[in-house]
Structure formats: C-alpha cells, structure tokens
Motif scaffolding. Structure first.
Motif, mmCIF file in Angstrom:
data_model
loop_
_atom_site.group_PDB
_atom_site.id
_atom_site.type_symbol
_atom_site.label_atom_id
_atom_site.label_comp_id
_atom_site.label_asym_id
_atom_site.label_seq_id
_atom_site.Cartn_x
_atom_site.Cartn_y
_atom_site.Cartn_z
ATOM 1 N N UNK A 180 -21.880 -40.141 4.090
ATOM 2 C CA UNK A 180 -22.943 -40.586 3.186
ATOM 3 C C UNK A 180 -22.948 -42.097 2.957
ATOM 4 N N UNK A 181 -21.766 -42.714 2.954
ATOM 5 C CA UNK A 181 -21.707 -44.167 2.795
ATOM 6 C C UNK A 181 -22.356 -44.863 3.983
ATOM 7 N N UNK A 182 -22.080 -44.387 5.201
ATOM 8 C CA UNK A 182 -22.702 -44.957 6.383
ATOM 9 C C UNK A 182 -24.219 -44.765 6.348
ATOM 10 N N UNK A 183 -24.665 -43.593 5.917
ATOM 11 C CA UNK A 183 -26.101 -43.343 5.830
ATOM 12 C C UNK A 183 -26.764 -44.298 4.839
ATOM 13 N N UNK A 184 -26.134 -44.516 3.719
ATOM 14 C CA UNK A 184 -26.698 -45.403 2.702
ATOM 15 C C UNK A 184 -26.806 -46.836 3.217
ATOM 16 N N UNK A 185 -25.801 -47.313 3.928
ATOM 17 C CA UNK A 185 -25.850 -48.667 4.469
ATOM 18 C C UNK A 185 -26.910 -48.796 5.558
ATOM 19 N N UNK A 186 -27.089 -47.743 6.355
ATOM 20 C CA UNK A 186 -28.138 -47.766 7.374
ATOM 21 C C UNK A 186 -29.518 -47.808 6.730
ATOM 22 N N UNK A 187 -29.693 -47.064 5.637
ATOM 23 C CA UNK A 187 -30.969 -47.065 4.933
ATOM 24 C C UNK A 187 -31.231 -48.425 4.291
ATOM 25 N N UNK A 188 -30.186 -49.070 3.773
ATOM 26 C CA UNK A 188 -30.352 -50.395 3.190
ATOM 27 C C UNK A 188 -30.747 -51.410 4.264
ATOM 28 N N UNK A 189 -30.134 -51.325 5.446
ATOM 29 C CA UNK A 189 -30.490 -52.220 6.520
ATOM 30 C C UNK A 189 -31.928 -51.997 6.972
ATOM 31 N N UNK A 190 -32.326 -50.740 7.075
ATOM 32 C CA UNK A 190 -33.698 -50.415 7.470
ATOM 33 C C UNK A 190 -34.707 -50.956 6.457
#
Length: 473
Positions: A458-468
């Motif tokens: 979930x942490x990786x997903x959140x960072x990917x969403x922030x980058x997007x």
C-alpha cells in the motif's frame, strides 16, 4: 507488434538481460553448493552433521548482535549513490563499511572465545565443544564481510557478468576446501578449518577483482588505497542510523531459522538438529533458481526509488510478484512430492528420517521465494520500524508456543525409561522434534511475510499515485 518483436523487445531490456546472466551463472553456483552439501551430509553422518550445524547456528546468533546493518545498508545505499553519481558518498560508504567490519570482525571473535563455550555448556549439559567450534568459526566473519563489499560494489553498478564470475569462483573454492577437509577428517573440526581457509582465500580473490575492474564504469570506484586512507577520518556513525534499523530487521529474520534449530538441538538432540539443518540446505538448492532475480532486484529497486520512479516500479514489481507466486507454488509442490525419492537417493538412507522435515519446509520455500523481493522494497521505502515490530510480534506468537511444545515432547519422551531401553523411540523422537522445528520456521515466515506485504505494497501504491497526480498537474 508481432510476437517475435515483442519477445525481442522483452529480452532487450537490461533488467531481463541482467537477470538471465545471473540465472545462467547460478547453474555453476548451484552445482558447487549441491556437491558441497551432499559430501558433507553423506560423510559426516547425522550426529556430527548436527554438531556442525549447531556450531554455525551459534555463530549466526552471535552475529545477530551486529546492529550496524553493514551488508543490508551497503546494498541499498551504494546503488543510490551510484544512481546519483555521488563520488564522495561512494568513497565514504566503502570506507565506513571497511572500518566497521574491522571492529566487528575482531570483536566477535574475542567475545565468542570468552562466552561461547560457557553458554553452550549451560545449554548442552556441560558440553562446551559447540562453543569452541563457533569461536574458531568466527575467524571467517571479517573476510566474509569484506568479500561481500566487493560483490555489493559489482551489483550496485549492475555489473552482473563479473558478479557471476566472482561468485562461481567463490563456490568452486568452497567445494575444493570442503573436499580437502573431508579427505583429512569428516569431522566438525575439519569443516571449521576448511571454512577459515575458504573465507580467507576468496577475500583476496575479491580484492583482486575490485582493483582490476573498479575503473570500468561510468561512475568508477575509488582505488583500495583511497578507501584505506579514508577509514580513519570517515564519520561511520552517519551510516549506522540507517544500518541499525536494517541490522535489527535482518538479524531478527535470522532468528527465524537459528532459534528453532537451537531449540530442536537442546530438546530433541543433535541428530534432530542435523535433520532440520539438512532441510535448510536442501531448500537452498531450488532457491538458487530465483536468487538471480533477487540479486537484480536488490540493485534495481533502490535505484528506482532514488529516481522517484514509483509508477514504473509498482507496475513491474507487481508483475514479478505475481509470476513468482504462481511459479513458486507449482515448483515446491512438485519438490515436496519428490522428496521421498530425492533424500535417500542423493544423501543416503541414513537421512530417511529427514524426509518429512524437508517436505514440510516446502512451505518455507514458497513464502521465501515470494517474500524475498519485498525486502529491498520496504528497506528502500524506509519502512523499517513497522516491519521490525511485525517480526517481533511474530516471534512472540510462534516461538514461545513452539518452545513449549518441544519441551513438553522431550519431557514426555523421558518418562518412557532409560536411553538404553528406548533407542527406537528416540529415533522417532528426533524426527518428530525436527518436524516440529520445521513448522515453527514455516509459521514465522508465513505470518511475517503476509503482514509485511500489507505494509509495503500500500505504501508503494500511495507513492505511485502521488507521482501520477504530480505529473498530471
């Protein structure tokens, strides 16, 4: 795009090429490792092999007090420094690693000479033999640490061909030293001396490799003399903060196998410890088929995090995780089914009691394969504290009941009479004790891996969403 073009594009990716190079190199490593394990197990016998395993385990437990996190720290921070092209940071990292390695390598030997025999004497009814073996074996710690620095240096530059050559030569030397030792005497003492010779010789070999090829990269490594000169002035404490949390994490994970092995040795006997150790060794052979991927991910994930490329990292990571999960389940189910044939055929009939132990540890193989790629991810994302808490809670939940169960099993066995009148029962007890130890290990790994995935992904997903979101704006 036609199928052939897609296939060509797939194999044209550096990550795929590097992984294939590493995997091909693992063929030699697997062969040498297998031959070494086979010869040692067949020629030493169950009890002597158990003593050898317990001596190695004592050293591993002592190593758990190394809270510098050297290997884990360098494998994460050095690729980041290379990716950032930070030449001064690379020199500081190498010098700090060597400096702390010297302190730890000398210190652990002195401590084990003093307390090793005392503690093992208390655990094994006055028998200090295992403690002295562990103290001598600690002479391998310093050269092994320095060898690992060179392999981390090659891995950080994604120089996989040279890494493969070095690691294959390393395992060839191990096989040669093992053969010489067994020809002299198939005993734990001979094995300790062979490991000292192996560690020392491979360290000097790695040193030559480093000096010979250090300048062949876009970001070259400093010469050895510069690293040595920097040792006295480098502020190693700056790197120990990151290393400390990584060390706690890694060393707790090492308890997952070492503490169950010691408990089995104490309550079920040295032969039972030998059965469990054979299970661990048997699992390392198929594990090498995925180890190339782990080696590559160890460099790729920190570099991607250093570039803040979370979208691509998440996409590729989930693909690899899914493929590994499916492949691991299929492979280890087949492995467990083949164990009753493999063990007596390869290791000899004296190891037949180890069959249910090796089969049970197939669960350990599956979870270790899938969970092995999560380590570089949560370390790169700096999730050390929650993962450490997960591992401590897991140990409390599994080790204490497991210890109690083995203790009760030993007390029940003792009520049947004297040792002379219950030899067949003791053979069965050694086997059952080792099986209990295997399931303790499985429980530790399964619970820890699941909870860690629930934190890291979930942490990786959140960072990917922030980058997007940032790119969209």
């Amino acid at each position: 795009m036609v199928a052939s073009d897609r296939l060509r594009a797939f194999f044209g990716k550096k990550f795929v090429r590097d992984t294939l190079i590493l995997q091909v190199g693992k063929v030699g490593i697997t062969l040498f490792t297998f031959l070494s394990a086979l010869l040692v197990a067949r020629l030493m016998g169950t009890r002597e092999y158990g003593i050898w395993a317990l001596a190695q385990s004592v050293l591993s437990i002592a190593q758990a007090f190394n809270l510098t996190g050297l290997n884990t720290s360098i494998s994460t921070q050095l690729p980041m420094a290379v990716g950032a092209k930070d030449e001064p940071e690379i020199l500081n990292l190498l010098a700090a690693y060597v400096k702390v390695s010297l302190y730890w390598g000398i210190g652990i030997t002195l401590v084990l000479i003093v307390v090793g025999p005392l503690l093992t004497g208390l655990a094994y009814n006055g028998d200090t033999h295992i403690g002295w073996l562990a103290a001598l074996l600690s002479l391998t710690v310093l050269p092994d640490l320095l060898y690992s620095l060179v392999t981390s240096a090659f891995q950080s530059q994604r120089s996989m061909r040279r890494l493969v050559i070095l690691t294959n030569l390393n395992q060839f030397v191990l096989l040669a030293c093992t053969l010489v030792a067994l020809m002299i005497s198939a005993s734990p003492e001979s094995m300790v001396l062979s490991r000292i010779a192996y560690s020392t010789s491979t360290f000097f070999m790695a040193l030559w490799f480093y000096q010979r090829y250090r300048g062949d990269y876009a970001m070259p490594y400093p010469p050895i003399r510069n690293v040595v000169q920097r040792i006295g002035s480098v502020a190693s404490r700056r790197y120990l903060g990151f290393g400390f949390l990584n060390a706690v994490d890694k060393n707790i994970a090492s308890f997952y196998t070492e503490i169950p092995l010691q408990i089995v040795g104490i309550y079920a006997g040295k032969a039972a410890a030998g059965y469990l150790e054979l299970g661990f060794k048997a699992l390392t052979i198929p594990a090498t088929f995925a180890s190339a991927l782990f080696d590559n991910i160890q460099a790729v994930v920190p570099q991607a995090i250093g570039r803040r490329d979370f979208i691509q990292l998440r996409r590729n990571f989930l693909r690899v995780l899914t493929a590994l999960g499916i492949g691991a389940v299929i492979f280890y189910v087949l492995f467990a089914l083949a164990v009753p044939i493999i063990v007596p055929l390869i290791f000899s009939r004296q190891w037949i009691p180890a069959i249910p132990v090796v089969a049970a540890l197939a669960v350990y193989g599956v979870v270790g394969t899938v969970g092995g790629i999560i380590g570089p991810l949560y370390r790169g994302l700096n999730l050390m504290r929650p993962v450490i808490i997960i591992k401590l809670v897991t140990m409390a939940a599994i080790l204490l009941p497991g210890w109690w169960l083995l203790q009760q099993r030993a007390e029940a066995a003792n009520t049947w009479g004297t040792i002379q009148s219950m030899t067949p029962l003791l053979a069965l007890g050694s086997q059952s004790g080792a099986v209990v130890g295997a399931w303790i290990v499985n429980g530790l790994l399964v619970i820890s891996a699941l909870l860690t995935a629930f934190v890291a992904l979930p942490t990786l997903r959140r960072k990917a969403e922030e980058q997007s979101s940032t790119q969209a704006n």
